[in-house]
Design an enzyme around this catalytic site. Structure first.
Site: not given
Ligand code: GUN
Length: 300
Positions: A60, A104, A127
């Site tokens: 990311k 995350q 998110d």
């Molecule tokens: N863990 C797996 N997918 C995601 C996501 O889309 N956002 C977040 N914050 N954690 C994740």
């Protein structure tokens, strides 16, 4: 007509679509800077040292740099307390260089994800998982849409255009994917069925779908016999399988080798929905930055 083994579904190339999206976002970041003199910034917070999460988070950050945004990584130890994490979120909320905050998931046990996510300011919640953004989506007034569902929607719109009246079956009802995607498909005019662990005879339901989405993390769940000939199949599952030679490979929820002879269109794993998730995170960071610029111009 789509059931013979010679039939091959059209592959939905998420990698190519995401690359085009990255290109557009890179230009949007330049335009945004010209307009406001500000570079959008994304903070990504990881607690603990889950190896898969570490890879996701680093990826990311890398992609954030690639489109010209600022990236702020916070890697915290497994022993971090909830109040320490809340303090960091409050600090990021107050920082004008940061327009998006992503924590995350999953978080270590002992930290309540709900409390953390809802402490992020709604306009920085890239998110789209906080109650304000979930409520806005459910009220048909979305502002920030969760990344993976948004990625699925963009692929479906690109492939199918108008989806009015189509029957969409979504397998999986998570906060992260199944529920928000169901709302998005409803807003597109689809008739939406949501299947989950307690649903009886999922196969018969799946077989009615014009659009079949699977987001369970249960690899090989969706067999070729579950698919209506010609249907569009979106595979959101990501499972890392260890192979006998010690390497690993990524597979989805759908038994691809069977499905490809029945479906009309299908997303491969890898290279389907996965690349769209990060592209949509970057798009959401821009959306968040725009929201904050609008708000600050209203205030002054
Ligand atoms: N863990 C797996 N997918 C995601 C996501 O889309 N956002 C977040 N914050 N954690 C994740």
């Amino acid at each position: 007509m789509h059931t013979s083994s010679s039939h091959q579904a059209t592959l939905i190339d998420g990698k190519a679509y995401a690359a085009a999206l990255h290109q557009r976002i890179r230009q949007d970041v330049i335009d945004f800077h010209e307009l406001y003199g500000v570079t959008p910034g994304l903070a990504v917070v990881l607690v603990g040292n889950d190896p898969a999460s570490e890879i996701y988070v680093r990826n990311k950050a890398l992609q954030t740099h690639h489109v010209g945004m600022r990236s702020f990584m916070h890697m915290l130890p497994e022993t971090t307390s909830e109040s320490e994490l809340l303090d960091l979120i409050k600090q990021l909320n107050a920082d004008p260089a940061i327009h998006g905050i992503l924590v995350q998931l999953p978080l270590p046990s002992g930290i309540e994800p709900h409390r953390i996510i809802n402490t992020i300011l709604p306009e920085k919640d890239v998110d789209g998982l906080g109650e304000v953004n979930v409520g806005r989506l459910a009220s048909n007034r979305p502002s920030i849409i969760p990344c993976t569902p948004l990625g699925c929607l963009l692929l479906l719109r690109d492939q199918l255009g108008d989806m009015t009246g189509q029957h969409a079956v979504v397998i999986g009802c998570s906060h992260l994917v199944g529920k928000p995607l169901s709302l998005l498909l409803l807003a597109e005019g689809c008739t939406v069925s949501i299947a989950h662990i307690h649903t009886r005879n999922i196969e018969a339901l799946a077989k009615q779908a014009d659009i079949l989405v699977s987001a369970t993390g249960c690899h090989g769940l969706v067999r070729g016999t579950w698919i209506k000939p010609g249907a569009t199949v979106i595979d959101v599952g990501i499972t890392r399988l260890k192979t006998p030679d010690g390497t690993s490979r990524i597979v989805g929820d759908v038994a691809f080798d069977e499905a490809v002879h029945v479906a009309g269109r299908i997303t491969p794993v890898p290279g389907g929905v996965g690349p769209m998730t990060i592209a949509c995170l970057l798009e959401n960071t821009l959306t968040a930055a725009r929201l904050q610029m609008k708000e600050s111009s209203i205030c002054t």
